[in-house]
Design an enzyme around this catalytic site. Structure first.
Site, PDB file in Angstrom:
ATOM      1  N   ARG A 145     -17.117   1.047   4.503  1.00 40.55           N
ATOM      2  CA  ARG A 145     -16.797   1.048   5.926  1.00 40.55           C
ATOM      3  C   ARG A 145     -17.959   1.662   6.696  1.00 40.55           C
ATOM      4  O   ARG A 145     -18.781   2.366   6.135  1.00 40.55           O
ATOM      5  CB  ARG A 145     -15.529   1.864   6.194  1.00 40.55           C
ATOM      6  CG  ARG A 145     -14.252   1.278   5.586  1.00 40.55           C
ATOM      7  CD  ARG A 145     -13.044   2.093   6.024  1.00 40.55           C
ATOM      8  NE  ARG A 145     -11.810   1.636   5.424  1.00 40.55           N
ATOM      9  CZ  ARG A 145     -11.057   0.661   5.914  1.00 40.55           C
ATOM     10  NH1 ARG A 145     -11.444   0.040   7.016  1.00 40.55           N
ATOM     11  NH2 ARG A 145      -9.940   0.306   5.323  1.00 40.55           N
ATOM     12  N   GLY A 146     -17.971   1.410   7.974  1.00 43.13           N
ATOM     13  CA  GLY A 146     -18.946   2.080   8.815  1.00 43.13           C
ATOM     14  C   GLY A 146     -20.016   1.159   9.353  1.00 43.13           C
ATOM     15  O   GLY A 146     -20.396   0.169   8.727  1.00 43.13           O
ATOM     16  N   TYR A 179      -2.031   1.293  -1.749  1.00 44.36           N
ATOM     17  CA  TYR A 179      -3.187   0.928  -2.569  1.00 44.36           C
ATOM     18  C   TYR A 179      -2.827  -0.099  -3.631  1.00 44.36           C
ATOM     19  O   TYR A 179      -3.675  -0.886  -4.057  1.00 44.36           O
ATOM     20  CB  TYR A 179      -3.795   2.188  -3.196  1.00 44.36           C
ATOM     21  CG  TYR A 179      -4.474   3.067  -2.167  1.00 44.36           C
ATOM     22  CD1 TYR A 179      -5.693   2.691  -1.616  1.00 44.36           C
ATOM     23  CD2 TYR A 179      -3.870   4.237  -1.711  1.00 44.36           C
ATOM     24  CE1 TYR A 179      -6.300   3.472  -0.647  1.00 44.36           C
ATOM     25  CE2 TYR A 179      -4.478   5.026  -0.742  1.00 44.36           C
ATOM     26  CZ  TYR A 179      -5.701   4.636  -0.216  1.00 44.36           C
ATOM     27  OH  TYR A 179      -6.298   5.401   0.749  1.00 44.36           O
ATOM     28  N   GLY A 198      -0.246  -1.525   8.135  1.00 43.94           N
ATOM     29  CA  GLY A 198      -0.040  -2.097   9.465  1.00 43.94           C
ATOM     30  C   GLY A 198      -0.367  -1.069  10.520  1.00 43.94           C
ATOM     31  O   GLY A 198       0.530  -0.440  11.076  1.00 43.94           O
ATOM     32  N   GLY A 242     -13.471  -5.011  12.670  1.00 40.82           N
ATOM     33  CA  GLY A 242     -14.704  -4.245  12.768  1.00 40.82           C
ATOM     34  C   GLY A 242     -15.875  -4.967  12.122  1.00 40.82           C
ATOM     35  O   GLY A 242     -16.998  -4.982  12.656  1.00 40.82           O
ATOM     36  N   ASP A 277      -3.204  -6.865   7.461  1.00 44.22           N
ATOM     37  CA  ASP A 277      -2.265  -6.725   8.575  1.00 44.22           C
ATOM     38  C   ASP A 277      -1.973  -8.047   9.282  1.00 44.22           C
ATOM     39  O   ASP A 277      -1.082  -8.106  10.127  1.00 44.22           O
ATOM     40  CB  ASP A 277      -2.796  -5.723   9.598  1.00 44.22           C
ATOM     41  CG  ASP A 277      -2.887  -4.314   9.039  1.00 44.22           C
ATOM     42  OD1 ASP A 277      -2.343  -4.080   7.942  1.00 44.22           O
ATOM     43  OD2 ASP A 277      -3.512  -3.453   9.688  1.00 44.22           O
ATOM     44  N   ARG A 302      -2.783  -3.607  -1.680  1.00 41.14           N
ATOM     45  CA  ARG A 302      -4.066  -4.193  -1.292  1.00 41.14           C
ATOM     46  C   ARG A 302      -4.979  -4.488  -2.470  1.00 41.14           C
ATOM     47  O   ARG A 302      -5.993  -5.167  -2.300  1.00 41.14           O
ATOM     48  CB  ARG A 302      -4.778  -3.277  -0.299  1.00 41.14           C
ATOM     49  CG  ARG A 302      -5.386  -2.025  -0.890  1.00 41.14           C
ATOM     50  CD  ARG A 302      -6.102  -1.219   0.165  1.00 41.14           C
ATOM     51  NE  ARG A 302      -7.073  -0.296  -0.389  1.00 41.14           N
ATOM     52  CZ  ARG A 302      -8.009   0.329   0.303  1.00 41.14           C
ATOM     53  NH1 ARG A 302      -8.096   0.120   1.599  1.00 41.14           N
ATOM     54  NH2 ARG A 302      -8.858   1.135  -0.277  1.00 41.14           N
TER      55      ARG A 302
END
Length: 433
Positions: free
Chosen positions: A148-149, A355, A248, A175, A204, A358
């Site tokens: 991420r990021g 976890y 969600g 993102g 989601d 996903r």
């Protein structure tokens, strides 16, 4: 309700000068599409049947003429953000389509998300071949790794230039797609001829203007198993309560579908429908009455629901998303304290399968969906489309501009059929305040 899109045009790198090698597939002429093939945004008549002009999307599919010469084309693939069922299926599909349909031999996988496109992190790209991805769809997660990021856009485009990457496939959520739009803008600013094509990924199911995102069906299928376990726990104890927290952040689709599929849920709490704990119409009193009547209850809550009830900070994660409070643990504590204060026995079992949900491999339905998304993405990129993503709308695969989907999220509409179906299934009050 999501507003109708005002501009659905897809940018192109230029004229298509090469005949597609996909002319015959298995001895049958390929079903080529043109940019004039469109899928209407509205699938029903509006304004009392009057004929109104409606937006439309380019239909996805192979083009007879393509922009890139397959013999000289290099491709990059990157997966970003949280894990989601189907990531390996998408990677496998992209690699196989590039190699088998277009004869592209240089397909690179950038490791650990956008970090892999920044050379100073030292993540060496992987050369991907059909033999190296052939078993990928049997496993969850992503064989390329993720992160991420936000990363430096200029450095990422530098890497694409240094490696002579012509096409970049970006697999991720909102993102990640915002990052893809910025990469596209930087490429255009430098006057480069590189295609950027997104494949939307979010458990989601909150990408706007799409029927669904890949991995969603697998995710709520796994969530249903958790709900069933909560039901067994609840019905096996005096005043049993099964509490399940599902993913969600801002959209409650997984919670809604898991409740409908399980048909044994009493309360569904989602971000789109505010609720209160206290008072005669609050969740706690309504739950108490439900236990008095039935002796057990199952509650499914989205992770982003009820955030106004908790004292949270303004801290954000690496992707810039606000860190939410743990609504599952909060409800567990509040429910236990409520019944303890009334000297009433309650047996609450709290399950958080996030976890697990996903990380599972994609089911058969998502596997097929991922394969078709990958096909559509490769066909679009090879025809010079850029600054876009592929998805499905009204059952057809389409091209959407990145700018169209990155400025908001798809949400459950409390006035429409899905939420009404949930209310019918659970019997919960429409308002708990």
């Amino acid at each position: 309700m999501t507003p109708a899109p005002s501009d659905t045009s897809i940018p192109s790198l230029g004229p298509c000068l090469f005949h597609s090698p996909v002319h015959r597939i298995g001895g049958v002429e390929a079903p080529f599409k043109t940019d004039a093939d469109r899928i209407l945004y509205h699938s029903h008549l509006l304004e009392n049947g009057r004929d109104f002009s409606t937006p439309s999307y380019e239909e996805a599919g192979p083009r007879e003429m393509i922009y890139f010469d397959p013999n000289r084309t290099s491709v990059g693939i990157v997966t970003c953000g949280g894990l989601c069922p189907g990531l390996n299926d998408i990677i496998r599909g992209l690699v196989n389509r590039c190699h088998h349909q277009y004869g592209i031999s240089r397909v690179y996988g950038f490791r650990y998300g956008y970090e892999g496109l920044v050379q100073r992190f030292g993540h060496t790209p992987l050369l991907l071949k059909p033999s190296s991805v052939e078993q990928g769809h049997h496993f969850g997660g992503t064989m390329l790794g993720s992160s991420r990021g936000k990363q430096d856009i200029g450095e990422m485009v530098d890497t694409l230039e240094d490696m002579k990457i012509d096409i970049l496939f970006v697999i991720g959520g909102d993102g990640t797609l915002r990052g893809a739009a910025e990469i596209t803008q930087e490429i255009e600013k430098r006057g480069l001829k590189k295609a950027v094509v997104g494949i939307p990924k979010t458990i989601d199911n909150d990408i706007r203007y799409l029927d669904k995102s890949f991995g969603f069906e697998t995710a709520f299928d796994a969530a249903v198993q958790a709900v069933k376990c909560a039901y067994v726990e609840a019905t096996g104890a005096v005043n049993g309560v099964g509490l399940v927290k599902l993913m969600g952040r801002d959209s409650g689709f997984i919670a809604c579908y898991a409740a409908l599929a399980g048909s044994n849920v009493d309360f569904v709490l989602i971000p789109e429908v505010p609720f209160e704990l206290e008072g005669a119409g609050g969740l706690l009193e309504v739950l108490r009455h439900r236990l008095m009547r039935r002796g057990s209850a199952v509650i499914v809550v989205s992770e982003g629901a009820g955030q106004h009830l908790m004292h949270t900070s303004d801290a954000t994660d690496a992707s810039g998303n606000k860190r939410y409070g743990d609504i599952g643990q909060f409800l567990k504590d509040q429910i236990n304290a409520f019944f303890k204060g009334r000297q009433t026995e309650v047996n609450l079992k709290y399950i958080d399968p996030s976890y697990i949900v996903r990380s599972v491999p994609a089911n058969a339905q998502d596997n097929v969906y991922c394969s078709r998304l990958a096909q559509a993405a490769v066909h679009a990129a090879m025809s010079g489309k850029t600054g876009m993503l592929v998805g499905r709308w009204h059952g057809s695969f389409v091209h959407l501009p990145l700018e169209l989907v990155i400025h908001g999220r798809r949400k459950v509409d409390p006035t429409q059929e899905l939420w009404h179906s949930v209310l019918e299934c659970t019997g919960q009050p429409a308002v708990m305040r």
